[in-house]
Design a protein around this motif. Structure first.
Motif, PDB file in Angstrom:
ATOM      1  N   LYS A   4      45.899  33.356  51.405  1.00 18.65           N
ATOM      2  CA  LYS A   4      47.198  33.705  51.989  1.00 18.65           C
ATOM      3  C   LYS A   4      47.770  35.002  51.434  1.00 18.65           C
ATOM      4  CE  LYS A   4      47.185  29.756  54.123  1.00 18.65           C
ATOM      5  NZ  LYS A   4      46.642  29.696  55.436  1.00 18.65           N
ATOM      6  N   LYS A   5      47.178  35.478  50.318  1.00 13.89           N
ATOM      7  CA  LYS A   5      47.589  36.726  49.690  1.00 13.89           C
ATOM      8  C   LYS A   5      46.350  37.369  49.078  1.00 13.89           C
ATOM      9  CE  LYS A   5      50.798  34.739  47.126  1.00 13.89           C
ATOM     10  NZ  LYS A   5      51.056  33.600  47.943  1.00 13.89           N
ATOM     11  N   ILE A   6      46.329  38.691  49.104  1.00 14.51           N
ATOM     12  CA  ILE A   6      45.246  39.433  48.465  1.00 14.51           C
ATOM     13  C   ILE A   6      45.875  40.453  47.536  1.00 14.51           C
ATOM     14  CG2 ILE A   6      43.266  40.960  48.789  1.00 14.51           C
ATOM     15  CD1 ILE A   6      43.001  39.703  51.634  1.00 14.51           C
ATOM     16  N   PHE A   7      45.430  40.450  46.294  1.00 20.75           N
ATOM     17  CA  PHE A   7      45.906  41.391  45.283  1.00 20.75           C
ATOM     18  C   PHE A   7      44.790  42.384  44.989  1.00 20.75           C
ATOM     19  CE2 PHE A   7      48.005  37.353  44.543  1.00 20.75           C
ATOM     20  CZ  PHE A   7      49.339  37.716  44.427  1.00 20.75           C
ATOM     21  N   LEU A   8      45.105  43.664  45.027  1.00 17.31           N
ATOM     22  CA  LEU A   8      44.145  44.708  44.687  1.00 17.31           C
ATOM     23  C   LEU A   8      44.498  45.267  43.313  1.00 17.31           C
ATOM     24  CD1 LEU A   8      43.983  46.537  48.125  1.00 17.31           C
ATOM     25  CD2 LEU A   8      42.455  44.754  47.253  1.00 17.31           C
ATOM     26  N   VAL A   9      43.541  45.222  42.405  1.00 18.22           N
ATOM     27  CA  VAL A   9      43.740  45.748  41.058  1.00 18.22           C
ATOM     28  C   VAL A   9      42.699  46.821  40.783  1.00 18.22           C
ATOM     29  CG1 VAL A   9      44.721  43.556  40.236  1.00 18.22           C
ATOM     30  CG2 VAL A   9      42.281  44.019  39.878  1.00 18.22           C
ATOM     31  N   GLY A  10      42.986  47.658  39.807  1.00 17.81           N
ATOM     32  CA  GLY A  10      42.066  48.709  39.411  1.00 17.81           C
ATOM     33  C   GLY A  10      42.817  49.850  38.772  1.00 17.81           C
ATOM     34  N   ASN A  86      47.493  43.517  32.981  1.00 19.94           N
ATOM     35  CA  ASN A  86      48.364  42.639  32.195  1.00 19.94           C
ATOM     36  C   ASN A  86      47.795  41.213  32.341  1.00 19.94           C
ATOM     37  OD1 ASN A  86      50.469  40.619  31.910  1.00 19.94           O
ATOM     38  ND2 ASN A  86      51.961  42.288  31.876  1.00 19.94           N
ATOM     39  N   SER A  87      47.403  40.608  31.222  1.00 10.99           N
ATOM     40  CA  SER A  87      46.774  39.274  31.276  1.00 10.99           C
ATOM     41  C   SER A  87      47.652  38.241  31.959  1.00 10.99           C
ATOM     42  CB  SER A  87      46.423  38.799  29.866  1.00 10.99           C
ATOM     43  OG  SER A  87      45.423  39.604  29.325  1.00 10.99           O
ATOM     44  N   LYS A  88      48.949  38.269  31.670  1.00 12.86           N
ATOM     45  CA  LYS A  88      49.866  37.313  32.294  1.00 12.86           C
ATOM     46  C   LYS A  88      49.911  37.527  33.809  1.00 12.86           C
ATOM     47  CE  LYS A  88      54.664  35.774  32.312  1.00 12.86           C
ATOM     48  NZ  LYS A  88      56.010  35.938  31.754  1.00 12.86           N
ATOM     49  N   ALA A  89      50.010  38.783  34.231  1.00 13.66           N
ATOM     50  CA  ALA A  89      50.047  39.090  35.658  1.00 13.66           C
ATOM     51  C   ALA A  89      48.737  38.672  36.329  1.00 13.66           C
ATOM     52  CB  ALA A  89      50.300  40.581  35.874  1.00 13.66           C
ATOM     53  N   MET A  90      47.613  38.900  35.651  1.00 13.62           N
ATOM     54  CA  MET A  90      46.310  38.530  36.217  1.00 13.62           C
ATOM     55  C   MET A  90      46.250  37.023  36.471  1.00 13.62           C
ATOM     56  SD  MET A  90      43.300  39.317  37.371  1.00 13.62           S
ATOM     57  CE  MET A  90      42.879  40.990  36.881  1.00 13.62           C
ATOM     58  N   GLU A 134      38.979  51.874  29.451  1.00 14.77           N
ATOM     59  CA  GLU A 134      38.093  50.821  28.932  1.00 14.77           C
ATOM     60  C   GLU A 134      38.855  49.526  28.654  1.00 14.77           C
ATOM     61  OE1 GLU A 134      34.760  50.848  28.663  1.00 14.77           O
ATOM     62  OE2 GLU A 134      34.795  52.828  29.601  1.00 14.77           O
ATOM     63  N   SER A 135      40.015  49.619  28.043  1.00  8.97           N
ATOM     64  CA  SER A 135      40.762  48.391  27.712  1.00  8.97           C
ATOM     65  C   SER A 135      41.265  47.687  28.970  1.00  8.97           C
ATOM     66  CB  SER A 135      41.909  48.686  26.748  1.00  8.97           C
ATOM     67  OG  SER A 135      42.903  49.463  27.375  1.00  8.97           O
ATOM     68  N   ARG A 136      41.723  48.455  29.959  1.00  9.76           N
ATOM     69  CA  ARG A 136      42.189  47.841  31.204  1.00  9.76           C
ATOM     70  C   ARG A 136      41.044  47.200  31.978  1.00  9.76           C
ATOM     71  NH1 ARG A 136      46.893  51.717  33.803  1.00  9.76           N
ATOM     72  NH2 ARG A 136      48.455  51.304  32.181  1.00  9.76           N
ATOM     73  N   SER A 137      39.886  47.805  31.928  1.00 11.25           N
ATOM     74  CA  SER A 137      38.733  47.280  32.665  1.00 11.25           C
ATOM     75  C   SER A 137      38.378  45.864  32.224  1.00 11.25           C
ATOM     76  CB  SER A 137      37.526  48.202  32.498  1.00 11.25           C
ATOM     77  OG  SER A 137      37.780  49.440  33.138  1.00 11.25           O
ATOM     78  N   LYS A 138      38.614  45.550  30.971  1.00 14.21           N
ATOM     79  CA  LYS A 138      38.320  44.198  30.458  1.00 14.21           C
ATOM     80  C   LYS A 138      39.180  43.144  31.151  1.00 14.21           C
ATOM     81  CE  LYS A 138      36.818  45.944  26.023  1.00 14.21           C
ATOM     82  NZ  LYS A 138      37.222  46.272  24.677  1.00 14.21           N
ATOM     83  N   ILE A 139      40.410  43.486  31.491  1.00 14.39           N
ATOM     84  CA  ILE A 139      41.288  42.546  32.207  1.00 14.39           C
ATOM     85  C   ILE A 139      40.947  42.542  33.692  1.00 14.39           C
ATOM     86  CG2 ILE A 139      43.676  41.861  32.715  1.00 14.39           C
ATOM     87  CD1 ILE A 139      42.920  41.708  29.725  1.00 14.39           C
ATOM     88  N   TYR A 140      40.738  43.734  34.275  1.00 15.33           N
ATOM     89  CA  TYR A 140      40.366  43.793  35.700  1.00 15.33           C
ATOM     90  C   TYR A 140      39.134  42.930  35.980  1.00 15.33           C
ATOM     91  CZ  TYR A 140      43.061  48.252  35.744  1.00 15.33           C
ATOM     92  OH  TYR A 140      44.004  49.237  35.620  1.00 15.33           O
TER      93      TYR A 140
END
Length: 171
Positions: A4-10, A86-90, A134-140
């Motif tokens: 019902k929703k799609i989130f795009l991250v990167g 953001n881990s919480k947001a993910m 690099e640090s953000r990629s670990k959460i993505y």
């Protein structure tokens, strides 16, 4: 359609807004760019928010916008590069819809972003940006689906719609 929703991250310049608009049009859904939504609410640009209120304030506001959006359906949501890492947001996104990481390599990011003055984080050194990348990629990487963000936008849209139709994730 199962989701019902799609989130795009990167990371910055990974194609989230371009792909998001095309995807929303194809699905007949609403497209929301969280960065643009924060700018609309705050009545200032992101660089102005960073300068006058600070990055921490901006990060809190984008999380608040996300919390409001997860209540709705029929949305394609483009997150800013920081919100998606953001881990919480993910976790919020993963329990609310399909999360797709549009992955690009560091050199592609640099080519696409150049010296875009509307992106305050581009004022950092190349080394600082690489460390952030690099640090953000670990959460993505926790997203439901990882796609090569260098593919043509229409190909990415097709991949995402197929994933959404076959949405096996329990929400």
């Amino acid at each position: 359609m199962s989701c019902k929703k799609i989130f795009l991250v990167g990371f910055m310049c990974s194609g989230k807004s371009t792909v998001g608009r095309l995807l929303a049009d194809m699905l007949g859904w609403q497209f929301v760019d969280i960065d643009k939504e924060v700018e609309r609410i705050e009545k200032m640009s992101i660089p102005e928010i960073f300068e006058t209120k600070g990055e921490d304030y901006f990060r809190r506001r984008e999380l608040e916008v996300l919390m409001d959006l997860v209540k709705d359906e029929g949305l394609v949501i483009s997150t800013g590069g920081g919100l998606g890492s953001n881990s919480k947001a993910m976790e919020i996104m993963k329990t609310s819809g399909l999360v797709v990481w549009l992955r690009v390599d560091f050199e592609t990011f640099l080519e696409r972003c150049g010296k875009d003055s509307s992106r305050p984080l581009l004022r950092k050194s190349r080394e600082e940006l690489h460390k952030l990348f690099e640090s953000r990629s670990k959460i993505y990487a926790k997203a439901h689906l990882e796609l090569n963000g260098t593919m043509e936008p229409f190909v990415l849209v097709k991949e995402i719609t197929c994933a959404c139709e076959n949405y096996p994730f329990a929400l």
